[in-house]
Enzyme design. Structure first.
Site, PDB file in Angstrom:
ATOM      1  N   VAL A  82       0.848  -1.198   0.000  1.00 48.95           N
ATOM      2  CA  VAL A  82       0.000   0.000   0.000  1.00 48.95           C
ATOM      3  C   VAL A  82       0.882   1.245   0.000  1.00 48.95           C
ATOM      4  O   VAL A  82       1.884   1.317   0.720  1.00 48.95           O
ATOM      5  CB  VAL A  82      -0.946  -0.004   1.228  1.00 48.95           C
ATOM      6  CG1 VAL A  82      -1.612   1.353   1.430  1.00 48.95           C
ATOM      7  CG2 VAL A  82      -1.995  -1.095   1.078  1.00 48.95           C
ATOM      8  N   MET A 140       1.472   5.066   1.006  1.00 44.85           N
ATOM      9  CA  MET A 140       1.031   6.007   2.027  1.00 44.85           C
ATOM     10  C   MET A 140       1.758   7.335   1.849  1.00 44.85           C
ATOM     11  O   MET A 140       2.983   7.358   1.774  1.00 44.85           O
ATOM     12  CB  MET A 140       1.344   5.451   3.425  1.00 44.85           C
ATOM     13  CG  MET A 140       0.936   6.378   4.567  1.00 44.85           C
ATOM     14  SD  MET A 140       1.356   5.688   6.198  1.00 44.85           S
ATOM     15  CE  MET A 140       3.160   5.938   6.214  1.00 44.85           C
ATOM     16  N   PRO A 141       1.041   8.458   1.759  1.00 43.04           N
ATOM     17  CA  PRO A 141       1.729   9.749   1.700  1.00 43.04           C
ATOM     18  C   PRO A 141       2.679   9.912   2.882  1.00 43.04           C
ATOM     19  O   PRO A 141       2.307   9.625   4.029  1.00 43.04           O
ATOM     20  CB  PRO A 141       0.578  10.760   1.749  1.00 43.04           C
ATOM     21  CG  PRO A 141      -0.590  10.024   1.169  1.00 43.04           C
ATOM     22  CD  PRO A 141      -0.422   8.611   1.650  1.00 43.04           C
ATOM     23  N   ALA A 142       3.897  10.357   2.617  1.00 46.59           N
ATOM     24  CA  ALA A 142       4.933  10.396   3.652  1.00 46.59           C
ATOM     25  C   ALA A 142       4.661  11.456   4.712  1.00 46.59           C
ATOM     26  O   ALA A 142       5.016  11.284   5.881  1.00 46.59           O
ATOM     27  CB  ALA A 142       6.296  10.638   3.004  1.00 46.59           C
ATOM     28  N   GLY A 158       1.875  13.341   6.816  1.00 50.39           N
ATOM     29  CA  GLY A 158       0.478  13.324   7.223  1.00 50.39           C
ATOM     30  C   GLY A 158       0.149  14.580   8.002  1.00 50.39           C
ATOM     31  O   GLY A 158       1.037  15.263   8.521  1.00 50.39           O
ATOM     32  N   GLY A 165      -1.660  15.897  11.319  1.00 54.03           N
ATOM     33  CA  GLY A 165      -2.118  15.415  12.609  1.00 54.03           C
ATOM     34  C   GLY A 165      -3.128  16.334  13.268  1.00 54.03           C
ATOM     35  O   GLY A 165      -3.083  17.556  13.074  1.00 54.03           O
ATOM     36  N   ASP A 210      -4.192  12.037   9.969  1.00 53.43           N
ATOM     37  CA  ASP A 210      -3.957  11.133  11.100  1.00 53.43           C
ATOM     38  C   ASP A 210      -4.783  11.583  12.294  1.00 53.43           C
ATOM     39  O   ASP A 210      -4.580  12.675  12.820  1.00 53.43           O
ATOM     40  CB  ASP A 210      -2.471  11.119  11.472  1.00 53.43           C
ATOM     41  CG  ASP A 210      -2.210  10.356  12.759  1.00 53.43           C
ATOM     42  OD1 ASP A 210      -2.430   9.138  12.770  1.00 53.43           O
ATOM     43  OD2 ASP A 210      -1.811  10.994  13.762  1.00 53.43           O
ATOM     44  N   TYR A 237      -8.691  11.065  20.394  1.00 52.50           N
ATOM     45  CA  TYR A 237      -8.618  12.514  20.165  1.00 52.50           C
ATOM     46  C   TYR A 237      -9.991  13.174  20.221  1.00 52.50           C
ATOM     47  O   TYR A 237     -10.092  14.391  20.373  1.00 52.50           O
ATOM     48  CB  TYR A 237      -7.991  12.839  18.793  1.00 52.50           C
ATOM     49  CG  TYR A 237      -6.575  12.391  18.579  1.00 52.50           C
ATOM     50  CD1 TYR A 237      -5.807  11.868  19.610  1.00 52.50           C
ATOM     51  CD2 TYR A 237      -6.001  12.483  17.314  1.00 52.50           C
ATOM     52  CE1 TYR A 237      -4.505  11.444  19.386  1.00 52.50           C
ATOM     53  CE2 TYR A 237      -4.696  12.076  17.083  1.00 52.50           C
ATOM     54  CZ  TYR A 237      -3.954  11.550  18.115  1.00 52.50           C
ATOM     55  OH  TYR A 237      -2.670  11.139  17.878  1.00 52.50           O
ATOM     56  N   LYS A 286      -6.666   5.371  15.230  1.00 50.06           N
ATOM     57  CA  LYS A 286      -6.074   4.492  16.245  1.00 50.06           C
ATOM     58  C   LYS A 286      -7.133   3.996  17.215  1.00 50.06           C
ATOM     59  O   LYS A 286      -8.044   4.735  17.590  1.00 50.06           O
ATOM     60  CB  LYS A 286      -4.991   5.258  17.030  1.00 50.06           C
ATOM     61  CG  LYS A 286      -3.985   5.972  16.160  1.00 50.06           C
ATOM     62  CD  LYS A 286      -3.021   6.829  16.994  1.00 50.06           C
ATOM     63  CE  LYS A 286      -2.225   7.761  16.111  1.00 50.06           C
ATOM     64  NZ  LYS A 286      -3.042   8.877  15.568  1.00 50.06           N
ATOM     65  N   HIS A 315      -3.127   2.214  19.589  1.00 50.89           N
ATOM     66  CA  HIS A 315      -2.565   3.482  20.045  1.00 50.89           C
ATOM     67  C   HIS A 315      -1.435   3.309  21.069  1.00 50.89           C
ATOM     68  O   HIS A 315      -0.551   4.152  21.177  1.00 50.89           O
ATOM     69  CB  HIS A 315      -3.680   4.333  20.656  1.00 50.89           C
ATOM     70  CG  HIS A 315      -3.442   5.798  20.599  1.00 50.89           C
ATOM     71  ND1 HIS A 315      -4.437   6.716  20.395  1.00 50.89           N
ATOM     72  CD2 HIS A 315      -2.315   6.532  20.713  1.00 50.89           C
ATOM     73  CE1 HIS A 315      -3.936   7.945  20.388  1.00 50.89           C
ATOM     74  NE2 HIS A 315      -2.652   7.854  20.595  1.00 50.89           N
TER      75      HIS A 315
END
Length: 293
Positions: A11, A13-15, A17, A19, A44, A49, A74, A107
């Site tokens: 897969v 994944m954009p390096a 992210g 947050g 993310d 959160y 998470k 998490h």
């Protein structure tokens, strides 16, 4: 430089992210909208959160196709255990308003009840096998936690999200991740306020070594630290609610630090952790309930 990383299951994944830790729900929609306008395609969040619903709303409002945005969230420790974690997926997916999550991770390691951690991870394996998630992983796992997990489960985590910044680099965990083909993903990649407020250090943003590289490249200290993480092969997850900082933190793909600069930043490690010690995360102290969708 490539703007994405290939996970161990293929897969992409954009390096970088975006947050949303500690971003209040009422500020999350605007912050994520701004990030998506800037060009971020990796968001993310986490059940703990309390802003998954707002992340989902911002993504829907963006007009982007769902396939264009990589969503990571998470599972919190109160939802560990096999059946509990399967239900936690439903809670997160419901709040995000999606059928499938791109990256779902545990998490914390929860060492005191690692039986629950193993049950939770087996639920992630089931969700992966069923196509409900595209990749699975962990967060705040030390080498010994990874060893215990790998001995009892069949899917190697794609990602381990850990605290990594110039003043706290966790070389043993980074090495363990590398040995198993796990992408190390840095939270607090610019040495967030928690670190320097509680550790007695000044901010990494004021570090003279970092400042010299920033001046040499016509960049900010934050951009230098993010670039350092990327060039060391990590995913980085900066966070901000300010539009100018959101833009700044994404403008890191058009310059390169020298080997000497990378080594100089490597040498800044203090070994002092800013976030909670993973060994001390217990249900008694951190057992927050996660609301239903």
């Amino acid at each position: 430089m490539t703007t994405s990383l290939t996970l161990n299951n293929g897969v992409e994944m954009p390096a970088v992210g975006f947050g949303v830790f500690q971003t209040p729900p009422e500020e999350t929609v605007d912050a994520v909208r701004a990030a998506l306008r800037t060009g971020y395609r990796h968001i993310d969040t986490a059940a703990a959160y309390g802003n998954e619903r707002e992340v989902g709303r911002a993504i829907r409002d963006s007009g982007l196709d769902r396939s264009e945005v990589f969503i990571e969230t998470k599972i919190w420790i109160t939802d560990f255990g096999y059946e509990e974690t399967l239900h936690a997926f439903e809670k997160s997916a419901g709040k995000l308003g999606v059928d499938r999550i791109d990256l779902l991770i545990l998490h914390q390691a929860l060492p005191e009840r690692f039986d629950l951690t193993l049950g939770a991870y087996r639920a992630l394996e089931k969700l992966l096998a069923d196509g409900r998630v595209r990749a699975i992983g962990v967060s705040n796992f030390m080498r010994e936690h990874l060893d215990r997990l790998l001995a009892e489960t069949s899917v190697v985590p794609a990602v381990n999200q850990i605290e990594v910044h110039p003043y706290f680099q966790q070389p043993d965990v980074l090495a363990a991740d590398a040995e198993h083909g796990i992408v190390s993903q840095a939270w607090s990649p610019i040495g967030g306020i928690t670190f320097y407020r509680d550790s007695g250090h000044t901010s990494t943003l004021e570090d003279p070594t970092i400042a010299r590289s920033a001046q040499a490249h016509g960049r900010t200290p934050a951009q230098v630290m993010l670039r350092w993480g990327l060039q060391r092969g990590r995913s980085v997850i900066p966070k901000s609610t300010r539009a100018e900082r959101i833009d700044e933190n994404f403008a890191v793909f058009d310059f390169e630090l020298t080997d000497e600069e990378l080594i100089a930043i490597d040498a800044l490690d203090t070994g002092v952790r800013g976030g909670p010690d993973p060994e001390e995360v217990t249900l008694a102290d951190f057992g927050w309930e996660i609301a239903e969708a």
